[in-house]
Write a protein that holds these residues in place. Structure first.
Motif, PDB file in Angstrom:
ATOM      1  N   ARG A  21       3.322  -1.152   4.328  1.00 41.07           N
ATOM      2  CA  ARG A  21       2.857   0.362   3.791  1.00 41.07           C
ATOM      3  C   ARG A  21       4.046   1.105   3.409  1.00 41.07           C
ATOM      4  N   ILE A  22       3.997   1.818   2.379  1.00 41.88           N
ATOM      5  CA  ILE A  22       5.177   2.571   1.949  1.00 41.88           C
ATOM      6  C   ILE A  22       4.740   3.970   1.891  1.00 41.88           C
ATOM      7  N   GLU A  23       5.600   4.670   2.472  1.00 42.37           N
ATOM      8  CA  GLU A  23       5.458   6.233   2.293  1.00 42.37           C
ATOM      9  C   GLU A  23       5.780   6.686   0.871  1.00 42.37           C
ATOM     10  N   ALA A  24       4.535   7.563   0.150  1.00 39.54           N
ATOM     11  CA  ALA A  24       4.911   7.706  -1.252  1.00 39.54           C
ATOM     12  C   ALA A  24       5.958   8.736  -1.632  1.00 39.54           C
ATOM     13  N   PHE A  25       6.251   9.792  -0.464  1.00 35.46           N
ATOM     14  CA  PHE A  25       7.190  10.829  -0.663  1.00 35.46           C
ATOM     15  C   PHE A  25       8.397  11.060   0.312  1.00 35.46           C
ATOM     16  N   SER A  26       8.791   9.638   0.752  1.00 34.79           N
ATOM     17  CA  SER A  26       9.744   9.929   1.692  1.00 34.79           C
ATOM     18  C   SER A  26      11.409   9.776   1.263  1.00 34.79           C
ATOM     19  N   GLY A  27      11.488   9.375  -0.143  1.00 41.63           N
ATOM     20  CA  GLY A  27      12.867   9.175  -0.622  1.00 41.63           C
ATOM     21  C   GLY A  27      13.089  10.237  -1.484  1.00 41.63           C
ATOM     22  N   ASP A  28      14.267  10.519  -2.137  1.00 41.65           N
ATOM     23  CA  ASP A  28      14.706  11.444  -2.998  1.00 41.65           C
ATOM     24  C   ASP A  28      13.808  11.558  -4.505  1.00 41.65           C
ATOM     25  N   GLY A  29      13.375  10.146  -4.960  1.00 38.41           N
ATOM     26  CA  GLY A  29      12.695  10.298  -6.236  1.00 38.41           C
ATOM     27  C   GLY A  29      11.379   9.926  -5.552  1.00 38.41           C
ATOM     28  N   GLU A  30      10.540   9.919  -6.923  1.00 43.69           N
ATOM     29  CA  GLU A  30       9.172   9.675  -6.808  1.00 43.69           C
ATOM     30  C   GLU A  30       8.528   8.267  -6.765  1.00 43.69           C
ATOM     31  N   PHE A  31       9.488   7.351  -7.228  1.00 44.28           N
ATOM     32  CA  PHE A  31       9.198   5.801  -7.097  1.00 44.28           C
ATOM     33  C   PHE A  31       9.887   5.162  -5.950  1.00 44.28           C
ATOM     34  N   PRO A  32       8.993   4.108  -5.054  1.00 43.36           N
ATOM     35  CA  PRO A  32       9.477   3.608  -3.993  1.00 43.36           C
ATOM     36  C   PRO A  32      10.564   2.276  -4.391  1.00 43.36           C
ATOM     37  N   GLU A  33      11.228   1.862  -3.562  1.00 45.63           N
ATOM     38  CA  GLU A  33      12.065   0.875  -3.669  1.00 45.63           C
ATOM     39  C   GLU A  33      11.195  -0.360  -3.484  1.00 45.63           C
ATOM     40  N   LEU A  34      11.160  -1.192  -4.608  1.00 50.49           N
ATOM     41  CA  LEU A  34      10.375  -2.593  -4.593  1.00 50.49           C
ATOM     42  C   LEU A  34      10.989  -3.343  -5.492  1.00 50.49           C
ATOM     43  N   PRO A  35      11.153  -4.573  -5.138  1.00 49.03           N
ATOM     44  CA  PRO A  35      11.752  -5.567  -6.034  1.00 49.03           C
ATOM     45  C   PRO A  35      10.680  -5.991  -7.160  1.00 49.03           C
ATOM     46  N   GLU A  36      11.297  -6.516  -8.260  1.00 49.82           N
ATOM     47  CA  GLU A  36      10.381  -6.743  -9.431  1.00 49.82           C
ATOM     48  C   GLU A  36       9.719  -8.171  -9.321  1.00 49.82           C
ATOM     49  N   GLY A  37       8.504  -8.297  -9.812  1.00 54.59           N
ATOM     50  CA  GLY A  37       7.851  -9.563  -9.870  1.00 54.59           C
ATOM     51  C   GLY A  37       7.308 -10.106  -8.672  1.00 54.59           C
ATOM     52  N   GLU A  38       7.306  -9.517  -7.541  1.00 57.89           N
ATOM     53  CA  GLU A  38       7.247 -10.230  -6.430  1.00 57.89           C
ATOM     54  C   GLU A  38       5.683  -9.894  -5.681  1.00 57.89           C
ATOM     55  N   GLN A  39       5.128  -8.941  -6.183  1.00 54.22           N
ATOM     56  CA  GLN A  39       3.879  -8.464  -5.467  1.00 54.22           C
ATOM     57  C   GLN A  39       2.684  -9.027  -5.970  1.00 54.22           C
ATOM     58  N   ASP A  40       1.380  -9.537  -5.150  1.00 51.41           N
ATOM     59  CA  ASP A  40       0.264 -10.114  -5.833  1.00 51.41           C
ATOM     60  C   ASP A  40      -0.696  -8.757  -6.004  1.00 51.41           C
ATOM     61  N   LEU A  41      -0.486  -7.850  -5.011  1.00 52.32           N
ATOM     62  CA  LEU A  41      -1.262  -6.669  -4.965  1.00 52.32           C
ATOM     63  C   LEU A  41      -0.600  -5.411  -4.720  1.00 52.32           C
ATOM     64  N   LEU A  76       0.954  -1.264  -0.099  1.00 56.63           N
ATOM     65  CA  LEU A  76       0.134  -0.043  -0.081  1.00 56.63           C
ATOM     66  C   LEU A  76       1.056   1.267   0.046  1.00 56.63           C
ATOM     67  N   ILE A  77       0.789   2.043  -0.993  1.00 56.87           N
ATOM     68  CA  ILE A  77       1.613   3.204  -1.323  1.00 56.87           C
ATOM     69  C   ILE A  77       0.754   4.504  -1.067  1.00 56.87           C
ATOM     70  N   ALA A  78       1.166   5.474  -0.208  1.00 57.44           N
ATOM     71  CA  ALA A  78       0.326   6.501  -0.056  1.00 57.44           C
ATOM     72  C   ALA A  78       1.172   7.668   0.982  1.00 57.44           C
ATOM     73  N   PRO A  79       0.797   8.853   0.878  1.00 53.22           N
ATOM     74  CA  PRO A  79       1.204   9.802   2.023  1.00 53.22           C
ATOM     75  C   PRO A  79       0.463   9.282   3.352  1.00 53.22           C
ATOM     76  N   ASP A  80       1.307   9.691   4.395  1.00 50.21           N
ATOM     77  CA  ASP A  80       1.103   9.212   5.591  1.00 50.21           C
ATOM     78  C   ASP A  80       0.701   7.720   5.510  1.00 50.21           C
ATOM     79  N   ALA A  81       1.435   6.864   5.067  1.00 51.08           N
ATOM     80  CA  ALA A  81       1.425   5.507   5.012  1.00 51.08           C
ATOM     81  C   ALA A  81       1.235   4.808   6.451  1.00 51.08           C
ATOM     82  N   SER A  82       1.860   5.197   7.482  1.00 49.32           N
ATOM     83  CA  SER A  82       1.806   4.970   8.628  1.00 49.32           C
ATOM     84  C   SER A  82       0.412   5.063   9.436  1.00 49.32           C
ATOM     85  N   THR A  83      -0.327   5.834   8.895  1.00 51.27           N
ATOM     86  CA  THR A  83      -1.559   6.052   9.639  1.00 51.27           C
ATOM     87  C   THR A  83      -2.757   5.121   8.881  1.00 51.27           C
ATOM     88  N   LEU A  84      -2.216   4.394   7.962  1.00 52.89           N
ATOM     89  CA  LEU A  84      -3.452   3.503   6.973  1.00 52.89           C
ATOM     90  C   LEU A  84      -3.504   2.310   7.710  1.00 52.89           C
TER      91      LEU A  84
END
Length: 276
Positions: A74-94, A51-59
Motif C-alpha cells: 500500500r502506497i500513500e498517494a500524496f505523501s511525497g513532494d511530487g505526484e508520482f510514487p517511487e516504484l521500480p520499473e517493470g516489476e509489478q503484476d498489478l 495499491l495507491i490511494a489517499p489513506d492507504a494505511s486504512t485500505l
C-alpha cells in the motif's frame, strides 16, 4: 516538449487531507466494494501488486481473485513532494489506483508511468471521480457567482468523462482497454450538509486557480438556494451525483487476445441469421 497545464495544487490537496475532522469515507467504501467484485472476476494470480490511494494505511492488505489472494503493497498517494510514487520499473503484476487520479495534473503521463512499472501482461486498474460528479453543486455555484459578482469562479474541479477513458488507456500504451462508470445518487438534508461532507472527506477546492478569498455568507446562501431550487426532492432533501469512473488495461503480451484480420471470418452472418 511542453509541460501540461498545472490545474491542481498538490500542496493544497495534502493540506485538505491533513485537516479532515474524521476518516470515515463512504466514497472509499463504495470503491473498495466494487474493486473486490472486479478482482473476483479474474482467474489470475498477481504475485506483486501495489495499491495507491489517499489513506492507504486504512485500505485492505489483501483481496481475493477467483483463483488466488492478492497481497498489496500500500502506497500513500500524496505523501511525497511530487505526484508520482517511487516504484521500480517493470516489476509489478498489478497496480490499482484509487480515488486520486482525478486530481493529477498530467493524467496521460501518469498512466504511462504506471504502465512502465508493470511487467508484460500486467494489469492496471484505476478508480477516479469522473463524469457528472457534483454537477449540481457546480451549477449552483455558477448561478450564485453570476448573481452575486456577475462572473464565475472555479469552485468544482473538472472531471474526466467515460468517453475519454479508453483513449487515455490506449495513449498510455495499454491493451484491451475498458472504461465504465458506476453512478450513484446521494441525498443530503441541505446543500450545507453536502459541503460539510466534502470538507470532511478532504475534498475542498483543489484547484490552482481557486478563489483567493473564502466564499462569503451571501454567496453560500445564494448557492444553497439555487441548489435547492434545481435539485431537491419532494421531501426537501437535495440530490448529489457521484460517478466513479473505472479504467483498466493490460501491458501488451503475445498471449493476449487480438482482433481478427478483416475478411478472415469463416462463417457468414447471413448463414447465422438464416437469411437467403
Amino acid at each position: 516538449m511542453s509541460q501540461p497545464p498545472r490545474i491542481f495544487d498538490t500542496a493544497r490537496i495534502r493540506a485538505n487531507l491533513a485537516r479532515r475532522p474524521r476518516r470515515d469515507n463512504f466514497v472509499r467504501d463504495l470503491v473498495l466494494e466494487d474493486l473486490a467484485d472486479r478482482l473476483a472476476a479474474h482467474i489470475r494470480d498477481f504475485p506483486r501488486a501495489v495499491l495507491i490511494a489517499p489513506d492507504a494505511s486504512t485500505l485492505p492488505v489483501a483481496l481475493p481473485t477467483a483463483s488466488a489472494t492478492v497481497s498489496f503493497e500500500r502506497i500513500e498517494a500524496f505523501s511525497g513532494d511530487g505526484e508520482f510514487p517511487e516504484l521500480p520499473e517493470g516489476e509489478q503484476d498489478l497496480i490499482v489506483s484509487l480515488l486520486h487520479l482525478q486530481v493529477v495534473n498530467d493524467v496521460p503521463g501518469y498512466l504511462a508511468r504506471l504502465r512502465a512499472r508493470l511487467r508484460a501482461d500486467g494489469l492496471l486498474m484505476v478508480a477516479m471521480l469522473g463524469g457528472d460528479s457534483l454537477s449540481e453543486l457546480r451549477e449552483a455555484f455558477l448561478a450564485a457567482d453570476l448573481d452575486v459578482s456577475g462572473g464565475a469562479s472555479a469552485r468544482v474541479a473538472p472531471m474526466v468523462q467515460v468517453r475519454d477513458g479508453g483513449a487515455l488507456l490506449q495513449r498510455a500504451g495499454l491493451a484491451l482497454p475498458v472504461a465504465d462508470v458506476e453512478s450513484h445518487t446521494v441525498r443530503y438534508a441541505t446543500p450545507f450538509a453536502l459541503m460539510a461532507e466534502l470538507q470532511a472527506l478532504g475534498a475542498s477546492n483543489p484547484l490552482v486557480d481557486a478563489p483567493k478569498r473564502f466564499a462569503t455568507r451571501k454567496l453560500l446562501s445564494r448557492a444553497a438556494h439555487a441548489y435547492a431550487e434545481r435539485d431537491s426532492d419532494s421531501d426537501g432533501r437535495i440530490r448529489a451525483t457521484l460517478e466513479i469512473l473505472w479504467l483498466s488495461g493490460w501491458v501488451p503480451h503475445e498471449s493476449q487476445q487480438k482482433p481478427l484480420r478483416p475478411g478472415s471470418a469463416k462463417t457468414s452472418l447471413r448463414d447465422v441469421l438464416g437469411g437467403s
